[in-house]
Design a protein around this motif. Structure first.
Motif, PDB file in Angstrom:
ATOM      1  N   CYS A   1       6.428   0.427   8.014  1.00 52.09           N
ATOM      2  CA  CYS A   1       6.788   1.845   8.053  1.00 52.09           C
ATOM      3  C   CYS A   1       5.842   2.562   9.015  1.00 52.09           C
TER       4      CYS A   1
ATOM      5  N   GLN B   1       5.209   5.836   8.946  1.00 50.64           N
ATOM      6  CA  GLN B   1       4.782   7.159   8.485  1.00 50.64           C
ATOM      7  C   GLN B   1       3.324   7.244   8.036  1.00 50.64           C
ATOM      8  N   GLY B   2       2.767   6.136   7.617  1.00 50.22           N
ATOM      9  CA  GLY B   2       1.331   6.095   7.344  1.00 50.22           C
ATOM     10  C   GLY B   2       0.823   6.985   6.220  1.00 50.22           C
ATOM     11  N   CYS B   3       1.625   7.173   5.158  1.00 47.39           N
ATOM     12  CA  CYS B   3       1.120   7.938   4.004  1.00 47.39           C
ATOM     13  C   CYS B   3      -0.115   7.207   3.448  1.00 47.39           C
TER      14      CYS B   3
ATOM     15  N   PHE C   1      -1.620   6.897   0.645  1.00 49.82           N
ATOM     16  CA  PHE C   1      -1.654   6.240  -0.673  1.00 49.82           C
ATOM     17  C   PHE C   1      -0.739   5.020  -0.707  1.00 49.82           C
ATOM     18  N   CYS C   2      -0.108   4.679   0.417  1.00 49.54           N
ATOM     19  CA  CYS C   2       0.957   3.679   0.397  1.00 49.54           C
ATOM     20  C   CYS C   2       0.553   2.418   1.146  1.00 49.54           C
TER      21      CYS C   2
ATOM     22  N   THR D   1       2.539  -0.036   2.101  1.00 51.87           N
ATOM     23  CA  THR D   1       3.480  -0.372   3.190  1.00 51.87           C
ATOM     24  C   THR D   1       3.079   0.352   4.471  1.00 51.87           C
ATOM     25  N   GLY D   2       2.664   1.635   4.297  1.00 51.72           N
ATOM     26  CA  GLY D   2       2.295   2.437   5.458  1.00 51.72           C
ATOM     27  C   GLY D   2       1.167   1.807   6.263  1.00 51.72           C
TER      28      GLY D   2
ATOM     29  N   GLY E   1      12.088   1.069  -1.146  1.00 52.12           N
ATOM     30  CA  GLY E   1      11.240  -0.085  -0.850  1.00 52.12           C
ATOM     31  C   GLY E   1      10.461   0.174   0.429  1.00 52.12           C
TER      32      GLY E   1
ATOM     33  N   GLY F   1       9.592   1.131   4.077  1.00 53.62           N
ATOM     34  CA  GLY F   1      10.172   1.910   5.166  1.00 53.62           C
ATOM     35  C   GLY F   1      10.567   3.311   4.787  1.00 53.62           C
ATOM     36  N   GLU F   2      10.704   4.157   5.817  1.00 52.63           N
ATOM     37  CA  GLU F   2      11.244   5.516   5.662  1.00 52.63           C
ATOM     38  C   GLU F   2      12.719   5.395   6.035  1.00 52.63           C
TER      39      GLU F   2
ATOM     40  N   ALA G   1      10.290  10.868   3.061  1.00 51.65           N
ATOM     41  CA  ALA G   1       9.002  11.561   3.030  1.00 51.65           C
ATOM     42  C   ALA G   1       9.153  12.978   3.590  1.00 51.65           C
TER      43      ALA G   1
HETATM   44  S1  SF4 Z   1       7.033   3.559   2.866  1.00 51.62           S
HETATM   45 FE1  SF4 Z   1       7.323   5.713   2.172  1.00 51.62          FE
HETATM   46  S2  SF4 Z   1       5.376   6.244   1.166  1.00 51.62           S
HETATM   47 FE2  SF4 Z   1       5.004   4.389   2.400  1.00 51.62          FE
HETATM   48  S3  SF4 Z   1       4.213   5.131   4.381  1.00 51.62           S
HETATM   49 FE3  SF4 Z   1       6.442   4.920   4.565  1.00 51.62          FE
HETATM   50  S4  SF4 Z   1       7.279   6.931   4.076  1.00 51.62           S
HETATM   51 FE4  SF4 Z   1       5.157   6.913   3.316  1.00 51.62          FE
END
Ligand code: SF4
Length: 354
Positions: A111, A113-115, A117-118, A120-121, A170, A172-173, A206
């Motif tokens: 993903c 987006q790099g949140c 707390f995540c 996957t990011g 799951g 990805g954004e 997001a």
């Molecule tokens: S998977 Fe969702 S929460 Fe995780 S970084 Fe991507 S957008 Fe943010």
């Protein structure tokens, strides 16, 4: 070769017409692919021989394989690690609930987006999944369920139950991959495909405003689940970088506008992080920000990931936050993620890059 699982029924109908055959053959092809789970649906004698031969030359079904599966000892949810045909890997999670089977599916490998707390990011974005790779996750989960009747008994669901609900939560954004997601949803809701109700599908975001506009254009009544996590502009930009491009206030305005046009209520997800967004003041600000929006809030206690120093608030803090919202007449629930012992909970999905 074209992956048949990438095709909507309308696309397949066009193909039939291009081969000088009636569009209606697309119905049977779809039924055999998704209901009967045939891996070569052009065989079987229900379409003209000439069309079957042409399809054999041009189409294939590219299914990923389940390379690992992990079952939660606590709630019986099952996390699948899927190997894609190019070697990429994604995860999906099957979650049994009272009277329904929900599958949490991925829309991207990684993903962008790099949140913070995540998990996957932290991978970054490797690539989008195709529509076929998205629906494959449902196809493979249904095949796994059919092969494990004992699991259905354990979770007290009727024999022959299949995936009934889909959440795009799951890896990805999803709205960074609108084309793939919309085509996949069309196949999932097709009466000749998986025949799921659109109301049984939630697409998480997001706050990708371009993607929200694009998906509403094609599926105006799609159910969105917006990850809020903070309504303070500075704080939100720190934990969710997407907020710098599309501030939450703009996204909420867009959702209000869509509801005026008839869109359904929205789900707001709020991951609770100790000392970051968990004060009663934060709860009051949240209530104020969503005024006028038909919304339900899920409070999700943070799933702590080892790579991050962020932690989960205690139960009393979570309860006080919930009470503030409840007293304001807002529908709010505290939702503990399933599959925590197998790293399948929200924000924990991650696979190693190839
Ligand atoms: S998977 Fe969702 S929460 Fe995780 S970084 Fe991507 S957008 Fe943010």
């Amino acid at each position: 070769m074209i992956d048949l699982l990438n095709m909507t029924r309308a696309g397949l109908a066009d193909y039939c017409l291009s081969q000088a055959h009636p569009a209606v053959h697309a119905n049977q092809l779809f039924r055999h692919t998704y209901k009967r789970m045939s891996d070569s649906p052009w065989h079987g004698g229900f379409i003209p021989q000439r069309l079957a031969e042409a399809m054999k030359q041009s189409f294939e079904i590219k299914l990923p394989v389940i390379s690992e599966q992990h079952k939660s000892a606590y709630d019986q949810s099952v996390k699948f690690l899927l190997s894609l045909t190019d070697g990429g890997k994604v995860e999906s999670v099957l979650m049994p609930e009272k009277k329904r089977l929900t599958l949490c599916i991925s829309s991207q490998v990684g993903c962008a987006q790099g949140c913070v707390f995540c998990h996957t990011g932290r991978m970054g974005l490797l690539r989008n999944l195709s529509a076929g790779e998205i629906v494959s996750q449902v196809y493979l989960a249904n095949a796994w369920i059919a092969e494990h009747p004992g699991w259905l008994e354990t979770v007290q669901l009727p024999a022959k139950s299949r995936v009934s609900n889909i959440v795009f939560m799951g890896m990805g954004e999803p709205l960074d991959n609108v084309d793939g997601v919309v085509s996949a949803i069309k196949i999932l809701i097709d009466p000749f495909g998986f025949a799921l109700g659109l109301a049984h599908i939630s697409v998480s975001t997001a706050g990708h405003l371009d993607g929200i506009n694009a998906i509403f254009e094609q599926l105006p009544s799609v159910r969105l689940a917006l990850s809020v996590h903070s309504v303070d502009d500075v704080k939100r930009s720190k934990i969710m970088p997407i907020n710098r491009r599309w501030p939450l206030i703009t996204v909420l305005d867009r959702l209000r506008e869509q509801q005026r046009l008839g869109a359904k209520g929205i789900l707001l997800q709020y991951t609770m992080i100790r000392g970051v967004n968990d004060s009663e003041h934060d709860a009051h600000m949240l209530a104020e920000a969503i005024a006028g929006l038909d919304a339900k809030i899920n409070l999700i206690p943070l799933n702590e990931v080892s790579a991050s120093r962020l932690t989960c608030p205690d139960a009393v803090t979570i309860q006080s936050f919930r009470d503030v919202l409840h007293q304001k007449g807002i529908r709010v629930m505290v939702r503990y993620s399933k599959g925590q012992d197998i790293a399948a909970a929200c924000g924990q999905l991650v696979v190693k890059a190839q």
